[in-house]
Write an enzyme that holds these catalytic residues in place. Structure first.
Site: not given
Lengths: 166, 166, 166, 166, 166, 166
Positions: F84-86, F122-123, F137
């Site tokens: 739901l992120c723009h 969010m970024e 990793d």
């Protein structure tokens, strides 16, 4: 995506590219304005599949919630899928699905908005297409013969061509 | 993607996940075998749009060649779009489009093959859906009211459920 | 990707598709075997840009380390970029870059391996192309006139056509 | 992508990041203005491959149409491939390919435009690189020794550095 | 992804690459076998946010259903995100989320399986990380101070190193 | 992404969607303004793994440089991962990693900026999450028991809610 306003006048084809070579049309001179588009479509299926979907009995899980997310995410990637679409950062998107028992189908409505130089019809349509594909995927163990149809734009607003309603 | 063979017995729903939570079903115990699927669909449009498409007069370029490539590329990305699809490396894919003048539409056929643990119905359907979306994008300057329909599986082979033909 | 072994006999073109329509050729009947490919290329630039790159003085950071990662990541996405490439899960990939001071350029070598039905030439070439693009991006504040060239396959092994060396 | 205007003054390297760590440079204070870039490159091949390409006799289909679409789609994904590129929504893009018979090669020209805070050189170059990779893929059954070269920026406009022409 | 079995002997570092250059380690000689991995993590938040999440009162919609889909989809794209991960077609994936009221947090468990030459630890961890990011996104209007922690592998099986349990 | 400013008033939940269906909230009426966000997190590991990372002795190569690039690239793809992120074109991004020897861990800080209608929390968080996954990793051959934690927003600025600091 382009909403077809790049040509002059509307309804006629400019022949910028005599050779008919695919290209992403120039919208740089158009102003960034509020635009919206709404599309619809449905998938019809056999009664047992629709029943299982409604009862939450599908092996893969909740079809409508999954399809809604799939449609929203696909709308954001429209320009990756449709070769000549302009990339458009969406400011709003919704996908609704509901069961139409009598017609034995699931109906989907997708809505997209932006404030950009080009329209969002393709984003609304892509949301619907991928949401319906996802319903197919969730239900296909019970019915391989499902059919998707009625996928069309129902309304758009903004841009030079203004508001359009089916 | 899963071809629905993960449940036992075919036609009934196993209740591995009592809560109905979405998940990617386990196909690890199934053998990797040759599988194929073919899907179809169409987009109908107004005569001027169809005429321009046939005459190579679309502002954006050659619609059928562009849609074919778009469908092939989308088939390879099916598992990115459809949330519960298994990733499947395709060994073969084709997308065909042709104009059906009398019905005023463009018909699309998508075909996919793999040698894997699960079927490729979703890949064939995704190819058709994205190819038709691309035709819409190329023609929408001339007709906003185009409609996509008849999207369905026409045949599949391979896997435990064997060959299926509409 | 396909290594061109899908046609019969090698060196001639089968005419499976009379219409010349793009498609992903069928490799389903070919055995999955070990395959490798190595490609090379270079980017030449003006002395101040090369000097800054060597001295770690680029505004954007370490060009060679960044380009190496970019090349490796691009190799894994080759089938998303090149429309008719088969998706191939790589089992090994390397990208090397080194400065050739005398020729005023950075040379790049990309290597890819898989155990699949088709070769990995395209993956090796894509790694090189994107690594060189990344060097361009890192250095372009100092030289817009850089030139990429010499991009070619230097060796491949595996598959029906066996080993090939430039 | 950044057009290198993030540093002050042009031609010198600011040392914001003493450690040389890769980062996406700050362009937030720059105005969004019209920008364009054009790049070129070529792929040379043996006469039989070029002949088959021209005659539409390639097993995989029409190389130039496929490469054009591949280049346009790659341009839109430049920021996914080149690590430190800013994402830039393109307002216009074109890819042209034509056969240069005498030089035994296919030449490609890529053009990109936007109205943004940073330039589109990388988008134009990426379009060329991926279009040429696609030609390689389509023709490699007939010639493994093809070589890509001459990939360079030919012009740019917009931004603080203004117009640049090779 | 690689499960670290590419080096000899386990627990020591081979020095194939003297320069420490990043590369995708060679797993081509390893057999394709059944492998699984499970990872966990949590996000803790303020009581009002957790309450709204539990009551289905979040403005953005159902956080747990959305996060589950996001985690599953991210697992399939692990190799696109983690530069040196091998691409691995998953045969099974699950993401579970549940509210731990006493600890004021949402716990997530991700599980992945494949039949391949390398393990799926990274896929399980990526599913958890992106599912938790999605919960953050859904709840952040009510609490900016949420914290993600405890992200770790809890079990793996398959491959040369066999079964491992925390 | 949305910074939660789409609801009125802050701290309460609007009930635009009675059904709690996931959707991308409408930010079209908000002004595009400068916004920034910074997030942090860490990964703790056993002494031998940390030692090898510091000494550049990891089989896969330089962990910190690779993780930095991975974080930056993931930040640009946040809207593809978080449903739901723009989508937000970043104007600036940085990822820093450094070893905290005493705590036996690697700390990561991610920073993002844009000039848009919605924030970039969010970024910044996605950059940190994927950078830490990449460290996992690179090091997992030496320690499977590593744990990621402390992932949280540390500051944000811009938008209606203004500046926030942990």
């Amino acid at each position: 995506m382009s909403d077809g306003e790049g040509h002059e006048p509307a309804g006629r084809l400019s022949h910028l590219k005599g050779s008919g070579e695919a290209h992403i049309v120039d919208v740089g001179a158009k102003p960034a304005t509020a635009r919206s588009a709404t599309a619809e479509g449905w998938i019809e299926m056999a009664p047992p599949a629709l029943q299982a979907l409604r009862d939450g009995e599908l092996e893969k899980g909740d079809a409508l919630a999954t399809a809604r997310i799939a449609g929203l995410m696909a709308a954001k990637r429209t320009a990756e899928l449709v070769p000549l679409c302009h990339p458009v950062p969406l400011t709003h998107a919704e996908v609704e699905l509901h069961v139409e028992t009598e017609q034995q189908r699931v109906r989907c409505r997708g809505h997209a908005e932006t404030v950009e130089r080009t329209g969002v019809e393709m984003e609304a349509l892509t949301a619907v297409q991928v949401a319906l594909l996802t319903v197919y995927d969730m239900c296909k163990a019970l019915d391989r013969g499902m059919r998707i149809g009625g996928v069309e734009l129902v309304a758009k607003s903004g841009g030079r061509s203004g508001t359009w309603q089916r």
